[in-house]
Design an enzyme around this catalytic site. Structure first.
Site, PDB file in Angstrom:
ATOM      1  N   LYS A 114     -95.891  36.903 130.398  1.00  0.00           N
ATOM      2  CA  LYS A 114     -95.928  37.384 129.010  1.00  0.00           C
ATOM      3  C   LYS A 114     -95.001  38.577 128.813  1.00  0.00           C
ATOM      4  O   LYS A 114     -94.239  38.627 127.859  1.00  0.00           O
ATOM      5  CB  LYS A 114     -97.360  37.819 128.610  1.00  0.00           C
ATOM      6  CG  LYS A 114     -98.411  36.752 128.748  1.00  0.00           C
ATOM      7  CD  LYS A 114     -99.759  37.235 128.228  1.00  0.00           C
ATOM      8  CE  LYS A 114    -100.342  38.414 128.972  1.00  0.00           C
ATOM      9  NZ  LYS A 114    -100.722  38.162 130.378  1.00  0.00           N
ATOM     10  N   ARG A 125     -98.586  47.448 141.902  1.00  0.00           N
ATOM     11  CA  ARG A 125     -99.653  47.944 141.027  1.00  0.00           C
ATOM     12  C   ARG A 125    -100.980  47.816 141.750  1.00  0.00           C
ATOM     13  O   ARG A 125    -101.218  46.821 142.416  1.00  0.00           O
ATOM     14  CB  ARG A 125     -99.689  47.075 139.757  1.00  0.00           C
ATOM     15  CG  ARG A 125     -99.023  47.709 138.578  1.00  0.00           C
ATOM     16  CD  ARG A 125     -98.808  46.744 137.461  1.00  0.00           C
ATOM     17  NE  ARG A 125    -100.035  46.148 136.918  1.00  0.00           N
ATOM     18  CZ  ARG A 125    -100.072  45.408 135.825  1.00  0.00           C
ATOM     19  NH1 ARG A 125     -98.958  45.187 135.142  1.00  0.00           N
ATOM     20  NH2 ARG A 125    -101.192  44.886 135.395  1.00  0.00           N
ATOM     21  N   ARG A 155    -109.225  39.716 138.277  1.00  0.00           N
ATOM     22  CA  ARG A 155    -108.537  39.635 136.979  1.00  0.00           C
ATOM     23  C   ARG A 155    -108.468  38.195 136.486  1.00  0.00           C
ATOM     24  O   ARG A 155    -108.580  37.934 135.291  1.00  0.00           O
ATOM     25  CB  ARG A 155    -107.132  40.230 137.088  1.00  0.00           C
ATOM     26  CG  ARG A 155    -107.179  41.738 137.279  1.00  0.00           C
ATOM     27  CD  ARG A 155    -105.842  42.268 137.698  1.00  0.00           C
ATOM     28  NE  ARG A 155    -104.869  42.249 136.635  1.00  0.00           N
ATOM     29  CZ  ARG A 155    -103.557  42.229 136.858  1.00  0.00           C
ATOM     30  NH1 ARG A 155    -103.082  42.212 138.066  1.00  0.00           N
ATOM     31  NH2 ARG A 155    -102.734  42.240 135.833  1.00  0.00           N
ATOM     32  N   ARG A 196    -107.491  40.216 123.984  1.00  0.00           N
ATOM     33  CA  ARG A 196    -107.922  39.644 125.256  1.00  0.00           C
ATOM     34  C   ARG A 196    -109.372  39.186 125.175  1.00  0.00           C
ATOM     35  O   ARG A 196    -109.893  38.666 126.155  1.00  0.00           O
ATOM     36  CB  ARG A 196    -107.813  40.709 126.331  1.00  0.00           C
ATOM     37  CG  ARG A 196    -106.700  40.456 127.368  1.00  0.00           C
ATOM     38  CD  ARG A 196    -106.714  41.621 128.324  1.00  0.00           C
ATOM     39  NE  ARG A 196    -106.040  41.408 129.557  1.00  0.00           N
ATOM     40  CZ  ARG A 196    -104.816  41.861 129.829  1.00  0.00           C
ATOM     41  NH1 ARG A 196    -104.116  42.483 128.914  1.00  0.00           N
ATOM     42  NH2 ARG A 196    -104.305  41.680 131.027  1.00  0.00           N
ATOM     43  N   ARG A 243     -94.983  41.011 142.611  1.00  0.00           N
ATOM     44  CA  ARG A 243     -94.580  41.914 141.529  1.00  0.00           C
ATOM     45  C   ARG A 243     -94.467  43.354 142.026  1.00  0.00           C
ATOM     46  O   ARG A 243     -95.253  43.799 142.845  1.00  0.00           O
ATOM     47  CB  ARG A 243     -95.606  41.830 140.400  1.00  0.00           C
ATOM     48  CG  ARG A 243     -95.237  42.684 139.207  1.00  0.00           C
ATOM     49  CD  ARG A 243     -95.822  42.175 137.945  1.00  0.00           C
ATOM     50  NE  ARG A 243     -97.248  42.432 137.834  1.00  0.00           N
ATOM     51  CZ  ARG A 243     -97.972  42.087 136.776  1.00  0.00           C
ATOM     52  NH1 ARG A 243     -97.407  41.454 135.766  1.00  0.00           N
ATOM     53  NH2 ARG A 243     -99.250  42.360 136.732  1.00  0.00           N
TER      54      ARG A 243
HETATM   55  P1  AMP Z   1    -101.810  43.994 131.698  1.00  0.00           P
HETATM   56  O1  AMP Z   1    -100.681  44.874 132.069  1.00  0.00           O
HETATM   57  O2  AMP Z   1    -101.685  43.413 130.330  1.00  0.00           O
HETATM   58  O3  AMP Z   1    -102.108  42.955 132.747  1.00  0.00           O
HETATM   59  O4  AMP Z   1    -103.114  44.935 131.629  1.00  0.00           O
HETATM   60  C1  AMP Z   1    -103.574  45.626 132.752  1.00  0.00           C
HETATM   61  C2  AMP Z   1    -105.038  45.976 132.580  1.00  0.00           C
HETATM   62  O5  AMP Z   1    -105.210  46.810 131.423  1.00  0.00           O
HETATM   63  C3  AMP Z   1    -105.955  44.791 132.334  1.00  0.00           C
HETATM   64  O6  AMP Z   1    -106.338  44.143 133.531  1.00  0.00           O
HETATM   65  C4  AMP Z   1    -107.134  45.478 131.634  1.00  0.00           C
HETATM   66  O7  AMP Z   1    -107.930  46.193 132.562  1.00  0.00           O
HETATM   67  C5  AMP Z   1    -106.440  46.501 130.755  1.00  0.00           C
HETATM   68  N1  AMP Z   1    -106.092  45.909 129.434  1.00  0.00           N
HETATM   69  C6  AMP Z   1    -104.850  45.691 128.924  1.00  0.00           C
HETATM   70  N2  AMP Z   1    -104.929  45.141 127.700  1.00  0.00           N
HETATM   71  C7  AMP Z   1    -106.244  44.993 127.437  1.00  0.00           C
HETATM   72  C8  AMP Z   1    -106.962  44.446 126.350  1.00  0.00           C
HETATM   73  N3  AMP Z   1    -106.348  43.929 125.271  1.00  0.00           N
HETATM   74  N4  AMP Z   1    -108.324  44.458 126.410  1.00  0.00           N
HETATM   75  C9  AMP Z   1    -108.971  44.983 127.468  1.00  0.00           C
HETATM   76  N5  AMP Z   1    -108.357  45.498 128.543  1.00  0.00           N
HETATM   77  C10 AMP Z   1    -106.999  45.505 128.542  1.00  0.00           C
END
Ligand code: AMP
Length: 212
Positions: free
Chosen positions: A13, A156, A167, A88, A123
């Protein structure tokens, strides 16, 4: 264009959002990046989110809704935006509706769990600016430093193997229901995430009618 990109963590994404952003000149908004920046800056929100993120759980809906409400009110969103990693949960999607946020299309990028696990383990992210790389698919010019700012590249914390599985579970339980949610709203396009970034971009841009 007002677009949502749906998909498991590591489905691509963020990478595709950046490419659409360059092509259409609209901002790509990643709540994950906003939260990681808050963690780096040690803000109250960052401190609250850190443990949840590192254990593969979601940050509470009300925090996310207030982040996104504020970000979408900025001027650069007037002509469109790409939401990467938000909504999400169905609650977040309903909150966007209630805020009057109009969405044109939702693209779900589908990738098998085993491929996700392989991708996320390769990554690397910049510890200074947050730019994202991949050992195989998007390598940096120097093995351990960022092309943009020369910051040190790291894994990360939530890309560590145990957390990846967490996740993915979170994704299937809480985020995947959004595929049906947006299908019912007649907004959904599904594409299969490809091995090569450019092949996914081709599918995505064709589906959205963007010239490559
Ligand atoms: P991402 O970089 O989008 O994979 O986000 C990393 C982490 O941030 C996720 O695993 C969640 O813990 C938190 N996070 C990011 N966006 C959201 C969202 N829309 N709702 C809830 N948690 C989020």
């Amino acid at each position: 264009m007002r677009l949502i990109l749906l998909g498991a963590p590591g489905a691509g994404k963020g990478t595709q959002a950046e490419l659409i952003c360059e092509s259409l000149n609209i901002p790509a908004i990643s709540t994950g990046n906003i939260l990681r920046e808050a963690i780096r800056n040690e803000t109250a929100m960052g401190k609250m989110a850190k443990e949840l993120i590192e254990s593969g759980e979601l940050v509470p809906d009300d925090t996310i809704v207030s982040i996104i409400k504020e970000r979408l009110s900025e001027n650069d969103c007037a002509n469109g935006f790409i939401l990467d990693g938000v909504p999400r949960t169905v609650t977040q999607a309903e909150a966007l509706d209630k805020l009057g946020v109009q969405i044109d299309k939702v693209v779900a990028i589908e990738v098998k769990d085993e491929d996700i696990i392989r991708r996320l383990s390769g990554r690397r992210v910049c510890s200074a600016c947050g730019a994202s790389y991949h050992l195989q698919y998007k390598p940096s010019r120097e093995p351990e430093s960022c092309d943009r700012c020369s910051g040190k590249l790291i894994v990360r914390k939530d890309d560590e193997p145990k957390t990846i599985v967490e996740r993915l579970n979170t994704y299937h339980e809480q985020t995947e229901p959004l595929v049906d949610f947006y299908r019912q709203h007649d907004k959904l396009i599904v594409i299969e995430g490809q091995e090569e970034v450019k092949d996914t971009t081709n599918l995505l841009f064709t589906a959205l009618g963007i010239k490559i």
